[in-house]
Motif scaffolding. Structure first.
Motif, PDB file in Angstrom:
ATOM      1  N   LEU A 156       0.814  -1.212   0.000  1.00  0.00           N
ATOM      2  CA  LEU A 156       0.000   0.000   0.000  1.00  0.00           C
ATOM      3  C   LEU A 156       0.849   1.263   0.000  1.00  0.00           C
ATOM      4  O   LEU A 156       0.405   2.309  -0.479  1.00  0.00           O
ATOM      5  N   LEU A 157       2.055   1.173   0.560  1.00  0.00           N
ATOM      6  CA  LEU A 157       2.934   2.341   0.644  1.00  0.00           C
ATOM      7  C   LEU A 157       4.373   1.856   0.774  1.00  0.00           C
ATOM      8  O   LEU A 157       4.646   0.927   1.529  1.00  0.00           O
ATOM      9  N   ASP A 158       5.256   2.485   0.029  1.00  0.00           N
ATOM     10  CA  ASP A 158       6.688   2.208   0.123  1.00  0.00           C
ATOM     11  C   ASP A 158       7.396   3.527  -0.160  1.00  0.00           C
ATOM     12  O   ASP A 158       7.625   3.881  -1.306  1.00  0.00           O
ATOM     13  N   ARG A 159       7.682   4.254   0.918  1.00  0.00           N
ATOM     14  CA  ARG A 159       8.243   5.592   0.759  1.00  0.00           C
ATOM     15  C   ARG A 159       9.097   5.941   1.968  1.00  0.00           C
ATOM     16  O   ARG A 159       8.692   5.688   3.095  1.00  0.00           O
ATOM     17  N   GLY A 160      10.240   6.531   1.717  1.00  0.00           N
ATOM     18  CA  GLY A 160      11.088   7.002   2.809  1.00  0.00           C
ATOM     19  C   GLY A 160      11.527   5.919   3.767  1.00  0.00           C
ATOM     20  O   GLY A 160      11.719   6.184   4.946  1.00  0.00           O
ATOM     21  N   GLY A 161      11.667   4.679   3.271  1.00  0.00           N
ATOM     22  CA  GLY A 161      12.076   3.578   4.135  1.00  0.00           C
ATOM     23  C   GLY A 161      10.947   2.973   4.947  1.00  0.00           C
ATOM     24  O   GLY A 161      11.183   2.104   5.780  1.00  0.00           O
ATOM     25  N   VAL A 162       9.727   3.425   4.712  1.00  0.00           N
ATOM     26  CA  VAL A 162       8.552   2.902   5.424  1.00  0.00           C
ATOM     27  C   VAL A 162       7.707   2.114   4.426  1.00  0.00           C
ATOM     28  O   VAL A 162       7.436   2.581   3.324  1.00  0.00           O
TER      29      VAL A 162
END
Length: 112
Positions: free
Chosen positions: A4-10
């Motif tokens: 659902l989300l893959d951004r800034g290491g999260v």
């Protein structure tokens, strides 16, 4: 699992009955993470059951707790039962200090 989300290491991943977060959740990422999880929660059926897994969040962060509280609120409004909340040791300690452990179905997570 769906990403659902893959951004800034999260990363936020979802399966039919689980939302899982990994990475260091800070205030820069908290709103995006909360939004992505909330959209997923809104798509779930009332009466469904799920688990929130923040075992992969190693940095102590009140931002991560804010996301967790937003998701629990959203789930309650949608009629979704949260069966377990899995937390990393640092988040578990922070949750206990804040007195939130009594409000959440915190599951014991085996040490790795």
């Amino acid at each position: 699992m769906s990403l659902l989300l893959d951004r800034g290491g999260v990363r936020l991943e979802a399966s039919p009955a689980r939302l899982a977060v990994t990475g260091d959740v800070d205030f820069d990422m908290a709103a995006q993470l909360a939004d992505a999880g909330s959209v997923w929660l809104d798509e779930q059926s009332a009466g469904s059951r799920m688990e929130l897994d923040l075992h992969g969040v190693e940095r102590v962060s009140s931002a991560a707790l804010s996301v967790l509280l937003e998701w629990t609120r959203r789930a309650r409004v949608a009629g979704i039962q949260i069966d377990a909340v899995r937390l990393s040791e640092p988040l578990l300690r922070l949750t206990r200090v804040a007195g939130l452990d009594a409000l959440l179905p915190v599951a014991e997570t085996p040490s790795s």
